[in-house]
Design a protein around this motif. Structure first.
Motif, PDB file in Angstrom:
ATOM      1  N   VAL A 236       0.843  -1.198   0.000  1.00 13.06           N
ATOM      2  CA  VAL A 236       0.000   0.000   0.000  1.00 13.06           C
ATOM      3  C   VAL A 236       0.878   1.247   0.000  1.00 13.06           C
ATOM      4  O   VAL A 236       0.639   2.209  -0.747  1.00 13.06           O
ATOM      5  CB  VAL A 236      -0.944  -0.006   1.215  1.00 13.06           C
ATOM      6  N   HIS A 237       1.903   1.245   0.851  1.00 12.12           N
ATOM      7  CA  HIS A 237       2.821   2.378   0.940  1.00 12.12           C
ATOM      8  C   HIS A 237       3.423   2.694  -0.428  1.00 12.12           C
ATOM      9  O   HIS A 237       3.453   3.851  -0.871  1.00 12.12           O
ATOM     10  CB  HIS A 237       3.913   2.045   1.963  1.00 12.12           C
ATOM     11  N   ASP A 238       3.898   1.659  -1.123  1.00 12.55           N
ATOM     12  CA  ASP A 238       4.531   1.867  -2.422  1.00 12.55           C
ATOM     13  C   ASP A 238       3.537   2.392  -3.454  1.00 12.55           C
ATOM     14  O   ASP A 238       3.850   3.291  -4.246  1.00 12.55           O
ATOM     15  CB  ASP A 238       5.137   0.552  -2.923  1.00 12.55           C
ATOM     16  N   LEU A 239       2.314   1.848  -3.442  1.00 16.76           N
ATOM     17  CA  LEU A 239       1.313   2.278  -4.412  1.00 16.76           C
ATOM     18  C   LEU A 239       0.864   3.717  -4.170  1.00 16.76           C
ATOM     19  O   LEU A 239       0.686   4.489  -5.121  1.00 16.76           O
ATOM     20  CB  LEU A 239       0.107   1.339  -4.363  1.00 16.76           C
ATOM     21  N   VAL A 240       0.674   4.083  -2.918  1.00 13.21           N
ATOM     22  CA  VAL A 240       0.260   5.458  -2.604  1.00 13.21           C
ATOM     23  C   VAL A 240       1.334   6.443  -3.060  1.00 13.21           C
ATOM     24  O   VAL A 240       1.033   7.501  -3.632  1.00 13.21           O
ATOM     25  CB  VAL A 240      -0.037   5.604  -1.104  1.00 13.21           C
ATOM     26  N   ARG A 241       2.588   6.106  -2.815  1.00 13.45           N
ATOM     27  CA  ARG A 241       3.673   6.970  -3.278  1.00 13.45           C
ATOM     28  C   ARG A 241       3.619   7.136  -4.796  1.00 13.45           C
ATOM     29  O   ARG A 241       3.801   8.245  -5.321  1.00 13.45           O
ATOM     30  CB  ARG A 241       5.027   6.382  -2.876  1.00 13.45           C
ATOM     31  N   SER A 242       3.341   6.056  -5.504  1.00 14.97           N
ATOM     32  CA  SER A 242       3.281   6.121  -6.963  1.00 14.97           C
ATOM     33  C   SER A 242       2.121   6.986  -7.434  1.00 14.97           C
ATOM     34  O   SER A 242       2.265   7.787  -8.364  1.00 14.97           O
ATOM     35  CB  SER A 242       3.145   4.709  -7.546  1.00 14.97           C
ATOM     36  N   VAL A 243       0.964   6.837  -6.796  1.00 15.36           N
ATOM     37  CA  VAL A 243      -0.209   7.625  -7.179  1.00 15.36           C
ATOM     38  C   VAL A 243       0.052   9.116  -6.953  1.00 15.36           C
ATOM     39  O   VAL A 243      -0.238   9.959  -7.818  1.00 15.36           O
ATOM     40  CB  VAL A 243      -1.450   7.168  -6.390  1.00 15.36           C
ATOM     41  N   LEU A 244       0.609   9.456  -5.805  1.00 11.00           N
ATOM     42  CA  LEU A 244       0.870  10.865  -5.512  1.00 11.00           C
ATOM     43  C   LEU A 244       1.925  11.440  -6.452  1.00 11.00           C
ATOM     44  O   LEU A 244       1.833  12.597  -6.872  1.00 11.00           O
ATOM     45  CB  LEU A 244       1.308  11.013  -4.054  1.00 11.00           C
ATOM     46  N   ALA A 245       2.926  10.647  -6.790  1.00 11.89           N
ATOM     47  CA  ALA A 245       3.985  11.135  -7.679  1.00 11.89           C
ATOM     48  C   ALA A 245       3.490  11.323  -9.105  1.00 11.89           C
ATOM     49  O   ALA A 245       4.045  12.125  -9.867  1.00 11.89           O
ATOM     50  CB  ALA A 245       5.169  10.167  -7.655  1.00 11.89           C
ATOM     51  N   ALA A 246       2.433  10.600  -9.484  1.00  9.95           N
ATOM     52  CA  ALA A 246       1.929  10.658 -10.863  1.00  9.95           C
ATOM     53  C   ALA A 246       1.102  11.902 -11.145  1.00  9.95           C
ATOM     54  O   ALA A 246       0.698  12.133 -12.291  1.00  9.95           O
ATOM     55  CB  ALA A 246       1.091   9.412 -11.158  1.00  9.95           C
ATOM     56  N   ARG A 247       0.817  12.713 -10.131  1.00 12.33           N
ATOM     57  CA  ARG A 247       0.060  13.961 -10.296  1.00 12.33           C
ATOM     58  C   ARG A 247      -1.282  13.730 -11.002  1.00 12.33           C
ATOM     59  O   ARG A 247      -1.626  14.391 -11.986  1.00 12.33           O
ATOM     60  CB  ARG A 247       0.886  14.999 -11.056  1.00 12.33           C
ATOM     61  N   LEU A 248      -2.023  12.787 -10.462  1.00 16.69           N
ATOM     62  CA  LEU A 248      -3.333  12.458 -11.018  1.00 16.69           C
ATOM     63  C   LEU A 248      -4.464  13.262 -10.382  1.00 16.69           C
ATOM     64  O   LEU A 248      -5.626  13.092 -10.750  1.00 16.69           O
ATOM     65  CB  LEU A 248      -3.604  10.963 -10.840  1.00 16.69           C
ATOM     66  N   ASP A 249      -4.136  14.097  -9.413  1.00 12.33           N
ATOM     67  CA  ASP A 249      -5.122  14.937  -8.721  1.00 12.33           C
ATOM     68  C   ASP A 249      -6.284  14.109  -8.178  1.00 12.33           C
ATOM     69  O   ASP A 249      -7.449  14.372  -8.488  1.00 12.33           O
ATOM     70  CB  ASP A 249      -5.644  16.025  -9.659  1.00 12.33           C
ATOM     71  N   PRO A 250      -6.010  13.105  -7.355  1.00 15.08           N
ATOM     72  CA  PRO A 250      -7.107  12.280  -6.831  1.00 15.08           C
ATOM     73  C   PRO A 250      -7.966  13.051  -5.837  1.00 15.08           C
ATOM     74  O   PRO A 250      -7.460  13.890  -5.075  1.00 15.08           O
ATOM     75  CB  PRO A 250      -6.374  11.129  -6.148  1.00 15.08           C
ATOM     76  N   ALA A 251      -9.255  12.773  -5.841  1.00 14.73           N
ATOM     77  CA  ALA A 251     -10.151  13.351  -4.834  1.00 14.73           C
ATOM     78  C   ALA A 251     -10.060  12.587  -3.527  1.00 14.73           C
ATOM     79  O   ALA A 251     -10.316  13.133  -2.460  1.00 14.73           O
ATOM     80  CB  ALA A 251     -11.587  13.354  -5.339  1.00 14.73           C
ATOM     81  N   ALA A 252      -9.690  11.296  -3.611  1.00 22.32           N
ATOM     82  CA  ALA A 252      -9.569  10.463  -2.417  1.00 22.32           C
ATOM     83  C   ALA A 252      -8.699   9.260  -2.742  1.00 22.32           C
ATOM     84  O   ALA A 252      -8.683   8.787  -3.883  1.00 22.32           O
ATOM     85  CB  ALA A 252     -10.943  10.008  -1.926  1.00 22.32           C
ATOM     86  N   ILE A 253      -7.979   8.784  -1.732  1.00 24.49           N
ATOM     87  CA  ILE A 253      -7.204   7.548  -1.829  1.00 24.49           C
ATOM     88  C   ILE A 253      -7.528   6.748  -0.573  1.00 24.49           C
ATOM     89  O   ILE A 253      -7.085   7.096   0.525  1.00 24.49           O
ATOM     90  CB  ILE A 253      -5.687   7.798  -1.911  1.00 24.49           C
ATOM     91  N   GLU A 254      -8.320   5.694  -0.720  1.00 24.35           N
ATOM     92  CA  GLU A 254      -8.827   4.951   0.424  1.00 24.35           C
ATOM     93  C   GLU A 254      -8.325   3.509   0.424  1.00 24.35           C
ATOM     94  O   GLU A 254      -8.127   2.900  -0.632  1.00 24.35           O
ATOM     95  CB  GLU A 254     -10.361   4.948   0.410  1.00 24.35           C
ATOM     96  N   LEU A 255      -8.172   2.980   1.625  1.00 17.99           N
ATOM     97  CA  LEU A 255      -7.657   1.624   1.822  1.00 17.99           C
ATOM     98  C   LEU A 255      -8.639   0.801   2.636  1.00 17.99           C
ATOM     99  O   LEU A 255      -9.230   1.298   3.595  1.00 17.99           O
ATOM    100  CB  LEU A 255      -6.321   1.702   2.579  1.00 17.99           C
ATOM    101  N   ASP A 256      -8.799  -0.446   2.246  1.00 20.60           N
ATOM    102  CA  ASP A 256      -9.554  -1.418   3.042  1.00 20.60           C
ATOM    103  C   ASP A 256      -8.709  -2.667   3.207  1.00 20.60           C
ATOM    104  O   ASP A 256      -8.416  -3.360   2.234  1.00 20.60           O
ATOM    105  CB  ASP A 256     -10.884  -1.768   2.362  1.00 20.60           C
ATOM    106  N   LEU A 257      -8.292  -2.942   4.442  1.00 21.51           N
ATOM    107  CA  LEU A 257      -7.542  -4.159   4.756  1.00 21.51           C
ATOM    108  C   LEU A 257      -8.372  -4.981   5.723  1.00 21.51           C
ATOM    109  O   LEU A 257      -8.431  -4.680   6.923  1.00 21.51           O
ATOM    110  CB  LEU A 257      -6.185  -3.819   5.395  1.00 21.51           C
TER     111      LEU A 257
END
Length: 460
Positions: A236-257
């Motif tokens: 999850v940590h690695d994926l969140v870093r990738s999403v934020l670095a990609a400048r996709l302007d997300p409205a939300a990034i949510e996790l369910d474990l």
């Protein structure tokens, strides 16, 4: 305080409350009228701010305590008050103020259900960018608990979106902050919005919210949820870093474990092995797959905006997730839902996003089993659930271990709600640095401790 009420007579207090609120809106409290397990003596439902002010003045004259209640969706959150003499129900402090067409703000009564606000605004193509998980919550309840949902990632909490606030202090005086402060009725006070924001998260311990003015925005033309299965907190940590670095302007990034079902066996990646060696809380966990039980989790990213723009960003995100992602025009079933149920011990973990995986590993290690975790991975703010049957001493030991890991990472773990035995055995807030500020605010706004005494951290 109780002696003053006894000398006046319970029946006399009830009569006065009925005169203020109306005969059908004041009564002796019932078994369900409690705050975190503490029963009330009376329930008053004033018909407007002036009547609510009279209730507070009556309480002041007879040295009675007052605890506000909205829809009651979070009435068991936080500490139990020392006493609840009058439960002040805000259900009639409701409505949406008239605004010019196209106004960027809306004034909303504290007792207004948030879903009613959204339904009204949507008829004009607008919305509040708020989506707290409590479906029946009032706006005042959301503010008093400082509750936020997935949209917090882009828009912040309701408290951060405030442009104006009106509330009643412990003496029944109307106070206005921010927008509209110069237009309040004669005799009411005006203060800065920074003072008003102290009421956010105060659980009614600093004032009784009357109304709030918040920003509104156009409803997005398109919304797409892109989901990807995840197996470990480090992934999850690695994926969140990738999403934020990609400048996709997300409205939300949510996790369910989740915490059920066996994990498939697969080799541990080199980065995961290095992270476990680096973080003491992850040491000795083997491959983290074959020896631990837990279900496949999901990382979901919400994209909002114009149809073509959202479609282009969704394609980029699916490609970033290496073909393991799916895109949908509806959220997953767990979206905007807490991982805990009534009777569980509910935790809130806040930590810099770079250390969220360490916090989750620490919680699993301390509990000795996977623990359901859900929340805003893009902000490092998640909720978790421990079984309500766990003894208080066991919960206390888990909290001590997790808070020890978080201390060095500028994080914190708060007990949101818990069964009474657990509530009595643990420190709900840990050691919050805000206690001196809250103590000063309490002494200034409620020096006689009549508003929800004991609800704030530090027993304030």
């Amino acid at each position: 305080m109780a002696a003053a009420a006894s000398s006046t007579g319970a029946a006399e207090i009830t009569r006065k409350l009925s005169e203020i609120c109306g005969p059908f809106f004041a009564r002796f409290a019932g078994a369900a009228d409690e705050v975190a397990g503490r029963g009330a003596r009376w329930v008053a439902v004033p018909g407007g701010p002036a009547a609510a002010a009279q209730v507070l003045r009556l309480a002041a004259r007879h040295e009675l305590t007052v605890v506000p209640r909205g829809a009651g969706t979070k009435i068991d959150w936080g500490a139990a008050p020392a006493r609840v003499d009058i439960m002040l129900d805000t259900g009639r402090l409701a409505g949406i103020g008239h605004q010019p067409v196209g106004s960027p703000v809306a004034e909303i009564g504290a007792g207004t259900p948030l879903r009613a606000v959204q339904a009204t605004l949507e008829r004009t193509g607008r919305r509040l960018p708020l989506d707290p998980p409590s479906p029946g919550a009032t706006l005042g309840g959301v503010l008093a608990a400082d509750e936020a949902g997935p949209l917090r990632h882009r828009h912040g909490t309701a408290c951060e979106q405030l442009v104006g606030l009106r509330w009643l202090d412990a003496d029944g005086e109307l106070v206005s902050a921010g927008a509209g402060a110069a237009e309040v009725s004669a005799g009411s006070a005006s203060v800065g919005l920074d003072v008003g924001r102290l009421l956010c998260g105060s659980q009614g311990g600093l004032g009784v919210l009357v109304s709030a003015t918040l920003r509104v925005q156009a409803v997005p033309a398109s919304r797409v949820w892109v989901s990807r299965p995840v197996w470990t907190p480090l992934e999850v940590h690695d994926l969140v870093r990738s999403v934020l670095a990609a400048r996709l302007d997300p409205a939300a990034i949510e996790l369910d474990l989740p915490a059920t079902g066996p994990l498939p066996r697969r080799p541990m990646r080199p980065a995961e092995a290095a992270a476990r060696a680096h973080h003491p809380s992850m040491a000795g966990r083997g491959d983290g797959q074959s020896t631990t039980r837990g279900g496949a989790g999901t990382l979901t990213v919400l994209l909002e905006g114009g149809p073509s723009d959202v479609a282009e960003r969704a394609e980029r995100l699916v490609a970033l997730f290496a073909g393991e992602a799916t895109a949908a025009h509806a959220p997953p079933t767990w979206w905007r839902r807490y991982p805990f149920a009534p009777g569980d011990t509910a935790l809130r973990i806040e930590v810099p996003i770079t250390d969220l995986h360490a916090a989750v590993y620490a919680l699993r290690d301390a509990a000795g089993t996977p623990v359901p975790v859900r929340g805003s991975a893009g902000l490092g703010l998640v909720h978790a659930a421990l079984p309500g049957a766990l003894p208080g001493e066991r919960v206390a030991s888990i909290l001590a271990a997790v808070r020890g890991v978080l201390l060095a990472r500028r994080g914190r773990c708060v007990v949101v709600a818990a069964p009474a035995p657990v509530r009595q055995a643990v420190e709900l807030w840990g050691e919050p640095a805000v206690i001196p500020r809250l103590r000063a605010a309490k002494e200034h706004l409620d020096p006689h401790r009549r508003l929800a005494p004991g609800r704030l951290p530090g027993g304030l």
